[in-house]
Design a protein around this motif. Structure first.
Motif, PDB file in Angstrom:
ATOM      1  N   ALA A   1      39.625  44.588  42.574  1.00 37.42           N
ATOM      2  CA  ALA A   1      38.471  44.690  41.672  1.00 37.42           C
ATOM      3  C   ALA A   1      37.177  44.346  42.394  1.00 37.42           C
ATOM      4  O   ALA A   1      36.129  44.945  42.138  1.00 37.42           O
ATOM      5  N   ASP A   2      37.255  43.404  43.314  1.00 39.96           N
ATOM      6  CA  ASP A   2      36.051  42.958  44.013  1.00 39.96           C
ATOM      7  C   ASP A   2      35.558  43.974  45.045  1.00 39.96           C
ATOM      8  O   ASP A   2      34.357  44.069  45.293  1.00 39.96           O
ATOM      9  N   HIS A   3      36.493  44.729  45.648  1.00 45.15           N
ATOM     10  CA  HIS A   3      36.041  45.586  46.756  1.00 45.15           C
ATOM     11  C   HIS A   3      35.993  47.077  46.423  1.00 45.15           C
ATOM     12  O   HIS A   3      35.396  47.850  47.167  1.00 45.15           O
ATOM     13  N   THR A   4      36.608  47.506  45.312  1.00 44.32           N
ATOM     14  CA  THR A   4      36.589  48.943  45.016  1.00 44.32           C
ATOM     15  C   THR A   4      35.179  49.394  44.625  1.00 44.32           C
ATOM     16  O   THR A   4      34.475  48.686  43.902  1.00 44.32           O
ATOM     17  N   PRO A   5      34.770  50.580  45.067  1.00 40.30           N
ATOM     18  CA  PRO A   5      33.466  51.092  44.641  1.00 40.30           C
ATOM     19  C   PRO A   5      33.529  51.785  43.277  1.00 40.30           C
ATOM     20  O   PRO A   5      32.500  52.174  42.732  1.00 40.30           O
ATOM     21  N   ASP A   6      34.744  51.954  42.723  1.00 42.46           N
ATOM     22  CA  ASP A   6      34.906  52.736  41.496  1.00 42.46           C
ATOM     23  C   ASP A   6      35.007  51.837  40.264  1.00 42.46           C
ATOM     24  O   ASP A   6      35.875  50.959  40.193  1.00 42.46           O
ATOM     25  N   GLY A   7      34.125  52.061  39.299  1.00 40.26           N
ATOM     26  CA  GLY A   7      34.092  51.234  38.101  1.00 40.26           C
ATOM     27  C   GLY A   7      35.350  51.322  37.267  1.00 40.26           C
ATOM     28  O   GLY A   7      35.761  50.352  36.628  1.00 40.26           O
ATOM     29  N   ARG A   8      35.990  52.505  37.247  1.00 43.82           N
ATOM     30  CA  ARG A   8      37.236  52.642  36.486  1.00 43.82           C
ATOM     31  C   ARG A   8      38.334  51.791  37.089  1.00 43.82           C
ATOM     32  O   ARG A   8      39.083  51.106  36.373  1.00 43.82           O
ATOM     33  N   VAL A   9      38.468  51.823  38.415  1.00 44.06           N
ATOM     34  CA  VAL A   9      39.494  51.014  39.075  1.00 44.06           C
ATOM     35  C   VAL A   9      39.201  49.537  38.856  1.00 44.06           C
ATOM     36  O   VAL A   9      40.108  48.737  38.581  1.00 44.06           O
ATOM     37  N   ARG A  10      37.923  49.168  38.962  1.00 38.99           N
ATOM     38  CA  ARG A  10      37.556  47.761  38.784  1.00 38.99           C
ATOM     39  C   ARG A  10      37.988  47.261  37.403  1.00 38.99           C
ATOM     40  O   ARG A  10      38.610  46.207  37.267  1.00 38.99           O
ATOM     41  N   ARG A  11      37.670  48.027  36.381  1.00 40.70           N
ATOM     42  CA  ARG A  11      38.019  47.601  35.028  1.00 40.70           C
ATOM     43  C   ARG A  11      39.533  47.551  34.842  1.00 40.70           C
ATOM     44  O   ARG A  11      40.078  46.599  34.275  1.00 40.70           O
ATOM     45  N   ARG A  12      40.211  48.599  35.303  1.00 37.85           N
ATOM     46  CA  ARG A  12      41.670  48.631  35.163  1.00 37.85           C
ATOM     47  C   ARG A  12      42.322  47.450  35.890  1.00 37.85           C
ATOM     48  O   ARG A  12      43.288  46.868  35.403  1.00 37.85           O
ATOM     49  N   ALA A  13      41.811  47.118  37.056  1.00 43.51           N
ATOM     50  CA  ALA A  13      42.378  45.998  37.811  1.00 43.51           C
ATOM     51  C   ALA A  13      42.185  44.686  37.074  1.00 43.51           C
ATOM     52  O   ALA A  13      43.092  43.841  37.012  1.00 43.51           O
ATOM     53  N   GLN A  14      41.022  44.506  36.488  1.00 43.35           N
ATOM     54  CA  GLN A  14      40.772  43.268  35.756  1.00 43.35           C
ATOM     55  C   GLN A  14      41.601  43.196  34.481  1.00 43.35           C
ATOM     56  O   GLN A  14      42.116  42.135  34.112  1.00 43.35           O
ATOM     57  N   GLU A  15      41.759  44.326  33.811  1.00 42.17           N
ATOM     58  CA  GLU A  15      42.621  44.336  32.620  1.00 42.17           C
ATOM     59  C   GLU A  15      44.075  44.074  32.997  1.00 42.17           C
ATOM     60  O   GLU A  15      44.796  43.358  32.289  1.00 42.17           O
ATOM     61  N   ALA A  16      44.516  44.654  34.126  1.00 47.75           N
ATOM     62  CA  ALA A  16      45.888  44.425  34.580  1.00 47.75           C
ATOM     63  C   ALA A  16      46.103  42.955  34.929  1.00 47.75           C
ATOM     64  O   ALA A  16      47.160  42.379  34.646  1.00 47.75           O
ATOM     65  N   ALA A  17      45.098  42.325  35.540  1.00 49.81           N
ATOM     66  CA  ALA A  17      45.202  40.898  35.858  1.00 49.81           C
ATOM     67  C   ALA A  17      45.369  40.067  34.586  1.00 49.81           C
ATOM     68  O   ALA A  17      46.130  39.089  34.559  1.00 49.81           O
ATOM     69  N   GLN A  18      44.668  40.461  33.537  1.00 50.39           N
ATOM     70  CA  GLN A  18      44.834  39.769  32.247  1.00 50.39           C
ATOM     71  C   GLN A  18      46.273  39.916  31.732  1.00 50.39           C
ATOM     72  O   GLN A  18      46.874  38.954  31.232  1.00 50.39           O
ATOM     73  N   GLN A  19      46.831  41.120  31.873  1.00 44.85           N
ATOM     74  CA  GLN A  19      48.203  41.350  31.411  1.00 44.85           C
ATOM     75  C   GLN A  19      49.185  40.472  32.174  1.00 44.85           C
ATOM     76  O   GLN A  19      50.106  39.890  31.589  1.00 44.85           O
ATOM     77  N   VAL A  20      49.009  40.406  33.482  1.00 48.32           N
ATOM     78  CA  VAL A  20      49.914  39.591  34.298  1.00 48.32           C
ATOM     79  C   VAL A  20      49.794  38.126  33.904  1.00 48.32           C
ATOM     80  O   VAL A  20      50.805  37.417  33.760  1.00 48.32           O
ATOM     81  N   GLN A  21      48.570  37.676  33.713  1.00 47.00           N
ATOM     82  CA  GLN A  21      48.355  36.284  33.315  1.00 47.00           C
ATOM     83  C   GLN A  21      49.071  35.981  32.006  1.00 47.00           C
ATOM     84  O   GLN A  21      49.713  34.932  31.845  1.00 47.00           O
ATOM     85  N   LYS A  22      48.983  36.918  31.082  1.00 50.53           N
ATOM     86  CA  LYS A  22      49.627  36.742  29.772  1.00 50.53           C
ATOM     87  C   LYS A  22      51.150  36.714  29.924  1.00 50.53           C
ATOM     88  O   LYS A  22      51.840  35.920  29.295  1.00 50.53           O
ATOM     89  N   ALA A  23      51.671  37.611  30.793  1.00 48.07           N
ATOM     90  CA  ALA A  23      53.116  37.672  31.001  1.00 48.07           C
ATOM     91  C   ALA A  23      53.641  36.395  31.644  1.00 48.07           C
ATOM     92  O   ALA A  23      54.713  35.908  31.293  1.00 48.07           O
ATOM     93  N   ILE A  24      52.888  35.854  32.598  1.00 50.83           N
ATOM     94  CA  ILE A  24      53.311  34.617  33.256  1.00 50.83           C
ATOM     95  C   ILE A  24      53.402  33.480  32.242  1.00 50.83           C
ATOM     96  O   ILE A  24      54.301  32.631  32.299  1.00 50.83           O
ATOM     97  N   GLY A  25      52.490  33.470  31.291  1.00 50.37           N
ATOM     98  CA  GLY A  25      52.472  32.399  30.302  1.00 50.37           C
ATOM     99  C   GLY A  25      53.454  32.576  29.167  1.00 50.37           C
ATOM    100  O   GLY A  25      53.566  31.727  28.292  1.00 50.37           O
ATOM    101  N   LYS A  26      54.186  33.683  29.168  1.00 57.39           N
ATOM    102  CA  LYS A  26      55.114  33.946  28.072  1.00 57.39           C
ATOM    103  C   LYS A  26      56.243  32.923  28.056  1.00 57.39           C
ATOM    104  O   LYS A  26      56.804  32.568  29.083  1.00 57.39           O
ATOM    105  N   ASP A  27      56.600  32.488  26.903  1.00 52.62           N
ATOM    106  CA  ASP A  27      57.657  31.479  26.750  1.00 52.62           C
ATOM    107  C   ASP A  27      59.006  32.104  27.125  1.00 52.62           C
ATOM    108  O   ASP A  27      59.434  33.091  26.536  1.00 52.62           O
ATOM    109  N   LYS A  28      59.683  31.517  28.103  1.00 50.40           N
ATOM    110  CA  LYS A  28      60.964  32.060  28.543  1.00 50.40           C
ATOM    111  C   LYS A  28      62.021  31.980  27.442  1.00 50.40           C
ATOM    112  O   LYS A  28      62.967  32.765  27.409  1.00 50.40           O
TER     113      LYS A  28
END
Length: 868
Positions: A810-837
């Motif tokens: 997200a920090d180095h891509t010149p493309d706004g679509r990739v940047r947004r998708r990467a940040q949204e994907a990071a949110q998903q991963v964060q949420k998945a990590i916090g999921k109760d096993k």
């Protein structure tokens, strides 16, 4: 947690906000005057990837005394700025060019700036494509991509859509290459071993629609009336070009008629470009398409996507190029109509049922984004980059809104309004209000209430519809609940919709020929829950809520079994039959299975059979499997594809055998064959009846990957997706990793990159690290589609390292679509990590109970059927 990963929520019923951190209001800049003409004179060094030359901009000042101009110019080497022959001083910070005029402007007295500049290996705007050590056969091409604000990367300009001017482009290239650009080719001249092409666009257009494409092309010349229609394809692909784009002249005639305005430009060219980052781009009179849209004879059996792409980009020649949006926030006006034109063309070419089903697909696409990604108004000027607006809200929801306008006005008035809109605003800029004004002018109708609910705020109604019959009073009672609104909340922010919805009561008469009559009513639905009573002569056989299904909504039907079966069998509207199929599948009993099985073989429309196959497979009864298998013999490839896709969800010997047969023997359709292979992976990777099929399935998949190269790698990509289901297999992972290496055909490589995310979820820690190492390397590549695939894979993983890779991307891509998708994907991963096993474990236990319950229920249903 870094600020970029924070989950932002708005007050819109808990939906995630569209606005990411850093979003702000965007407005068009102050206007120093009117740009009258832009002239580029460029020389391209295709091997060194260098572009140099001059940009001349003629400006008519709007007022006296302007002594400086601010132009957009990103990562360019600005060598000089002149006004006439006089050099002007300037400052340049790598993003904006500040020109200080020696003589302040005089209103109405035009002047021309000449900017000499140079680009070396530009990262956006202008793309140099060519062979490398991994892809030695890639063609040498150059093409541009300006939308949204990328023209500033390849020439200095006032880069926003509200500024329209004429333009011309002179391009010097080695003599073996052709150059295609906007407007008319006014001259071609020799310059040693080079050629100079001079194109002139005499109609005004914005900078983002200025374009050029360079390559060695086969040229297919076609015509509509006096307009040349030309297709440029890579050499030796002329047959595919004609097959893919050959309907273009008929499409030009169709849209000229519908829009009430003859095609406005001197030619229409379509260039199929290698490595193009979009499906297509509607540059004025010269659309650039991805070469992945080119069909062979087998692909053309059941691929209408390329045809839809061609008509979409052509429609933009009116909506987008003839009528230009004044600001990005109104992009739905053009993108919604271009998408709706796909539906219009489908109706013209294949009939109303196909068009209705296409529209259902568009609605579902938007609904998915609204549910899983964010909810937003279709018109908003608050964003980080304008490209973020190019989502399913402006394309698919936009198309559905145009259809609702059509349903509200009726066909004659709708086309009258659209033609008024086009004729009144040709060669100028428009906003949403201009469409409303055209509707009012042409029809006298004020559709502001519809726009307020669907365009200027987010969301749609979610209806639950229940039906009862009172035989004593001959009254039909229909209870409609808007479940998206909170009970008791009638405020302006409640989310309630106030709409007039047509309803019908259907009667089936069985004489010599069966007749179906639908008695219509129109009701206003504006409260959270409304009980509606209809006096009828006799009990209806079925109920049709929202006759014609013109309203963008979700609906859950709570009808008795008899009415649902009658609706599935007799409702003339295919979308209503699909709703009945969905409701029947939820009943989940043998009677529902019998009705659905009959529809899978008997329904006259392929789209209903597609949906029925999917619904049948969702019923957890053994008898449902037998019903689904009958669809394998369907003559329509799209139905067979749905059937083999549905079988992938049934972990049983019968489904494995059927899928393996198709995977072994193939199918006339690439898509059916690929879907069968993909589903075979799902079934073969699962353990059922204590007979794992892992080794046999993996061996077959490996042979498919070795032997079945073909059109766009569709079949081998199916095998990659199948491998990704073997989540605990290191052998499967090794194969997938092999096909992520550079040199693998691009389409197959992208599929393998995406598959890494799926297969990672069951792998050992060392193997997960191998996957992350590979994705880390891939994420650093510059190609847009490679970055998108890496983001897709990383977003499904559950490790903090995936977040750091995504954040780096997200920090180095010149493309706004990739940047947004990467940040949204990071949110998903964060949420998945916090999921109760514990929840995960509970889910597994519930799945086991469901399997046991299915077996018991199947036996019980069979016994009850015998007893009747």
């Amino acid at each position: 947690m870094p600020s970029a990963l924070r989950l932002f929520r708005d007050d819109n019923n808990g939906y995630k906000s569209f606005e990411m951190p850093g979003a702000k209001p965007h407005y068009n800049p102050d206007r120093p005057g009117q740009v009258e003409h832009i002239a580029l004179d460029l020389s391209l060094d295709l091997e060194a990837k260098i572009c140099e030359g001059t940009c001349k901009i003629r400006i008519n000042p709007v007022r006296d005394g302007i002594d400086s101009l601010t132009l957009d110019a990103v990562n360019q080497q600005i060598e000089s700025v002149k006004l006439g022959s006089a050099k002007q001083t300037f400052d340049y910070d790598g993003e904006q060019l500040q020109v200080r005029l020696k003589k302040p402007t005089v209103a109405g007295q035009s002047f021309t700036l000449t900017i000499a500049y140079r680009l070396e290996q530009p990262e956006r705007g202008l793309y140099f494509i060519g062979p490398d050590k991994h892809y030695p056969d890639k063609p040498v091409q150059v093409w541009t991509q300006g939308e949204d604000e990328d023209s500033r990367f390849w020439f200095p300009c006032f880069d926003y859509p509200g500024m329209l001017s004429t333009s011309e482009i002179r391009v010097r290239v080695p003599a073996q290459y052709q150059v295609v650009s906007n407007g008319e080719l006014v001259d071609t001249s020799e310059d040693g071993d080079h050629k100079i092409y001079h194109w002139h666009q005499q109609q005004v257009h914005p900078t983002y629609l200025m374009a050029l494409a360079v390559g060695q092309f086969d040229v297919i010349q076609d015509q509509w009336q006096d307009i040349p229609v030309t297709y440029y394809v890579q050499q030796d692909r002329s047959d595919q070009g004609q097959l893919t784009m050959g309907k273009t002249p008929r499409m030009v005639a169709f849209l000229s008629d519908k829009y009430g305005y003859k095609y406005a430009f001197p030619k229409y060219a379509q260039v199929c470009a290698a490595d193009f980052i979009f499906g297509g781009m509607e540059n004025t009179s010269v659309t650039i398409l991805t070469d992945r849209c080119l069909l062979d004879e087998r692909a053309a059996l059941d691929n209408r996507g390329s045809e839809s792409l061609v008509v979409h980009e052509l429609a933009h020649q009116w909506f987008g190029d003839l009528l230009v949006i004044n600001h990005w926030s109104h992009a739905w006006v053009k993108e919604g109509m271009a998408t709706y034109s796909e539906i219009m063309w489908t109706e013209q070419e294949y009939g109303p049922d196909d068009a209705a089903y296409y529209r259902l697909g568009e609605a579902r696409s938007y609904l998915s984004e609204d549910k899983s990604r964010y909810r937003r108004p279709m018109v908003t000027h608050i964003y980080r980059e304008a490209i973020e607006l190019y989502d399913r809200h402006i394309y698919e929801k936009g198309a559905c809104v145009y259809h609702m306008i059509r349903a509200e006005l009726g066909d004659p008035l709708f086309w009258q309004a659209i033609q008024t809109f086009v004729q009144d605003n040709a060669h100028s800029t428009v906003e949403t209000i201009d469409l409303l004004r055209a509707i009012d002018k042409a029809t006298g109708r004020n559709l502001r209430p519809l726009f307020d609910q669907y365009v200027l705020r987010g969301g749609h109604p979610d209806y639950k519809v229940a039906y009862n019959w009172d035989g004593d009073s001959n009254l039909a009672k229909v209870t409609v609940t808007q479940t998206q609104a909170k009970d008791g909340d009638t405020s302006s922010t409640s989310g309630l919709f106030d709409l007039r919805i047509p309803m019908g009561f259907g009667y089936v008469s069985n004489g010599k020929t069966q007749k179906v009559e639908v008695k219509p009513f129109t009701v206003r639905i504006h409260e959270r829950e409304q009980a509606l009573f209809f006096p009828l002569d006799k009990k209806p056989d079925f109920i049709s809520f929202d006759l014609g299904n013109h309203t963008l909504k979700t609906v859950e039907l709570e009808y008795p079994m008899a009415e649902l079966k009658a609706q599935l069998q007799h409702d003339p509207d295919p979308l209503a039959r699909i709703e009945a199929a969905i409701a029947l599948a939820k009943k989940g009993n043998l009677e529902a299975v019998t009705a659905l099985t009959a529809a899978l073989t008997d329904d006259p429309f392929w789209g209903v059979r597609v949906e029925v196959a999917e619904q049948l497979a969702s019923v957890k009864l053994d008898q449902a499997v037998d019903g689904v298998l009958k669809g394998l013999k369907d003559p329509e490839a799209r139905v067979r594809r749905a059937v083999v896709g549905a079988l992938g969800g049934i972990k049983a010997a019968a489904s494995y055998k059927a899928l393996k047969t198709v995977a072994d023997k193939g199918d006339p359709s690439y898509y059916v064959e690929a879907e069968a292979i993909r589903s075979l992976g799902k079934v073969g990777a699962a353990d059922w009846q204590d007979k794992p099929k892992h080794k046999k399935t993996l061996k077959l998949l490996e042979s498919i990957l070795k032997e079945r190269q073909g059109w766009n790698e569709v079949v081998r990509s199916g095998a990659i997706a199948a491998l990704s289901q073997f989540k605990t297999s290191e052998d499967a992972l090794d194969l997938v990793l092999k096909y992520t290496e550079a040199g693998t055909p691009q389409a197959l490589r992208l599929a393998a990159i995406r598959a890494l995310g799926t297969i990672s979820t069951g792998q050992s820690k060392p193997n997960v690290e191998r996957i992350l190492d590979r994705l880390d390397t891939i994420a650093s590549e510059t190609f847009f589609l490679t970055q998108v695939s890496a983001v897709s894979a990383l977003g499904t993983m559950e490790t903090s390292r995936a977040i750091s890779i995504l954040q780096s991307l997200a920090d180095h891509t010149p493309d706004g679509r990739v940047r947004r998708r990467a940040q949204e994907a990071a949110q998903q991963v964060q949420k998945a990590i916090g999921k109760d096993k514990a929840v995960e474990k509970l889910s597994q236990e519930v799945d086991e109970l469901k399997k046991t319950n299915q077996a018991l229920k199947s036996r019980l249903e069979a016994l009850e059927a015998k007893a009747k």
